[in-house]
Design an enzyme around this catalytic site. Sequence first.
Site, PDB file in Angstrom:
ATOM      1  CD  GLU A  44     -14.677  -1.101  16.656  1.00  0.00           C
ATOM      2  OE1 GLU A  44     -14.771  -0.211  15.783  1.00  0.00           O
ATOM      3  OE2 GLU A  44     -15.190  -2.231  16.530  1.00  0.00           O
ATOM      4  CE  LYS A  99       6.196  -1.631   3.483  1.00  0.00           C
ATOM      5  NZ  LYS A  99       6.052  -0.357   2.754  1.00  0.00           N
ATOM      6  CG  LEU A 117       7.465  -9.306  -8.790  1.00  0.00           C
ATOM      7  CD1 LEU A 117       8.844  -8.783  -9.176  1.00  0.00           C
ATOM      8  CD2 LEU A 117       7.334 -10.780  -9.166  1.00  0.00           C
TER       9      LEU A 117
END
Length: 997
Positions: A93, A896, A898
């Site tokens: 990785e 995106k 509240l």
Amino acid sequence: MGRGCGDMNGSLEGCNGAVELSNRIESGVSVLFGEIEVSPLDQRKYSAIELQNGLKVLVVSDPQSDVAAASMDVAVGHFSDPEEIPGLAHFCEHMLFLGTEKYPDEGSYRQFLAENGGDSNAYTSMENTNYHFHVVASKLLPALDRFSQFFICPLFTASATDRELKAVDSEHQKNLQSDAHRLFQLHKSTAHPLHPYHKFGTGSIETLQDTPERSVDVRSALLDFHSKYYSANLMRLCIVGPDSVDVLEKYARDLFSAVPNLERPDPVEEYRALQPFTDQELAVEYTVAPVKDMRVLELVWAVDSFRNDYKSKPAQYVAHLLGHEGKGSLLSLLKARGWADGLSAGPGRSTETFGTFDVSVELTNDGENYVGQVAELVFGYLRMIRERGVVEWAYEECRDTAGMAFRFQEREEPIELATRLSTGMKSFPVQHWLTGPVLFYEFEPEKVHKVLQQLSPEKVWMCVVSRALAEQGLTLKKDTVSTEPWYKTPYVFERISADVLERWRNAKIEDGLDMPPRNMFLPSDFSLLAQDPVRREPESSDAPIRIRSDSRWRIHFHQDHTFFRPKTNLYFEFSSPKAYVSPVQAVLTNLFTLLLVDELNEFSYDAEIAGLHYGLSNIMTGMRLIVRGYSHRLFDLVREIFQKMASYKVNHERFNLVCDQMRRDYINFFKEQPYQHALYAVSYCTELPRWHVRDYVKVAETITIEELEAFIPTLFERMYIEMLAHGNISRDEALNVAALIDELIPFKAMFAGEYPDRRVVHLPAGEAGVVYRQTGPNISDVNSAIEVYFQTGTTEHQRHDVVLELLAEVMNKPCFHQLRTIEQLGYMVFLGVDRVESSQGLRILIQSTVQPPDVLNDRIEYFLDTFRKTQLEALTDEELEGYVKSLIVVKMEPLKRLTQQTNRWWAEITDRRYQYDRHLRECKLLETLKAQDLREFFDLYVSKSGEFRRKIGSYVYGSLHPMPASVETPGALEISDPIRFRNSCSLLPSIRHIDPS
């Protein structure tokens, strides 16, 4: 806490049109979009395709987003590491990002993302490896081109292999003193040796370095591993962007069809028939000494994979009952006996072939002496669940709360959505890629009974985490002492006797234990005030308005007309002159908040399950309370909180237990990682007032009930409350909340001179700056750390603010590439902006086992000098324009959810600035900046010769690096007494003063 039912963790809210939403709000929990089940309020578009090479792809079109993201999940993790090379999947990785045939420069990928408002990361788990990035939407295509090449033609160069091995080892060294890592690895290392669960997944120099004795060529093994498992048929890709699904599908086909399909079998088949634990490894009790001061009983069972039963989620149902914290719960009984402070229960690890069901009990000091009895109570409660049978209405509550959370879920950031979806694509059919992890579809009592059968005494793995019991065991039971091989954790183990197992099998159902009652907090009214012609407030502003402002209150209000969710956020800050006068008052304020939360726990637990959340904490100016959730039942919770706050009487039995917990939290600060101590030292040296944690420890050791009882009235005697009400709420409702508080807590206004004020020192100018040095308080931690902070001025001038931010954007990836990727100074390298009160500046942070802080400081200075002479000097206005546009996109990205909007406004409110259009002003200023502006700023505030260079270095020496007798930085002034230093410096202006008028 039961990990079974309730609100979706990290779920986000979408911006949907009012007319569209009014047609959908009364719809069911989910609807079909094509073949994929989605929330009825989700306005994104989805499409699932499979490329010719077998790569499965999910594209998500989100026209409202200015940011795009992608995530590739590869179905191989450290379970597939060769036995002789632990950590190889993780090493792969790390290596994958370091150059491809098409883009060979190691740093070009990260640099491209940095220039375009993006970032990237990756992680390796047991059965999968996930790679992900985000970028401004306009640059998605070239970013995907670079990203796709990692899976088509990575280089894995020999030079990068040698360097990145050090990064993996630094990551391991960082985790050596982490109790979570140590306990997880103990569970793994004591598993059956033939099952891959027993493996060590991180890797280290010890496991990944070529040595003659091992006869292992790690780079060759790395190439073999990649060739064996990195095949298109084992990959799942998710792309999120504002383009149409057709365009996103084309991107996927054009760029990822070249990923080789080697038609590899699923790695899971290599071990599917194996069991992670056999009878030989179970019914064993382990006793472990933790790094931090903690007392925990862990009961873990290996059970059938949760993924097979995702439609009915039987383990979540059991978790809901066993982990409940209300009246009649197991935790309630344990608290009544003085044995526990907390409990969590539910699904833990999840793999293709098995899962774990975990029960964790946070023991009190007395509870350490009753570990067996605590475990017996757990088995008694499990027996009660079996004998009572599966209660259909309780299952339906789990179903309904999960459905409600999914239906009204908040919108996620694109990178979070892409990563979550790509990770789950292998575990669920296409139709349930979004809903499978969340929703309850089928009521199957027989599967609940099957889970309960597996939670037996004979199948338990038991671990007692206790310093006192471990030390006792290490002394008295030397024949059963062992050491976990990777983290060197000493532990005592012994088989649980047949008599104890028999007693647990027949555990009685104690008086006081009961099933949870029906949840009275479940909302049923989801109407929106913004759509009600009577209760709708006029859209007079895009920002909060003040609806009350006097000598005691300032209330800011905004009814939501953007996100259209039946939710409300109420934020309160209680400023009190008594809260932080001395370490004594600071501890008393903290203790009061902890006791109040403890007192409210039984009542508020059902609210938490039903999607109503609150948090109460002490801050340096008083207390902060946040209450949020579904509007229908929110005010019931608010009323109870303030009634309890107003009438609270100290519970003498809980006082000692909560006080002990608080004291241990203070003590555990000294076991935090070295970089945390470097950060804390800068704050302690520069902020006024600022008491040290060691002072809190002393106070906590002697505090009395009488002191607390005398203090509480003084805390509320004079206050100033700043409140923000935002969401599905009316002006009258917001004012009524304040009226309720006025009625219950009749506090007086503060005098002008009483307002809590916080200041930051103006650091002295000079090339070498000032240095604070300390030996790391955890003598077992090998890591050293440094924070270098350049104070660049105050936050009064917004042009200054944006120049600093833009400079940090330009410097970030070059700093990481030089100090981490090239020099391999440590796994943790960070550069960014730091703002505290009116002060701001540039921060560089490194944690390292490789070099001591003095050398790290030299390497930072070398980077800064080289960066100025090369990259910054060569930076053109055209190149800078890319950074500017990216930063503007980030600042202007539509919020995106509240809570995002609430938090942005709340930051302005608590800073007493109230510039709700700050991001608009900053973007206008960004458009005016040129490369020369950054060079002049750097030369003034960061360069060694800078006229206004104000530098502080915070050095923490780990056990590998003894602290020298004196500062080795020529010309640096050492801070020997932080309090005397603070008092000798001038102070920057205050921004927090409250005008009572």
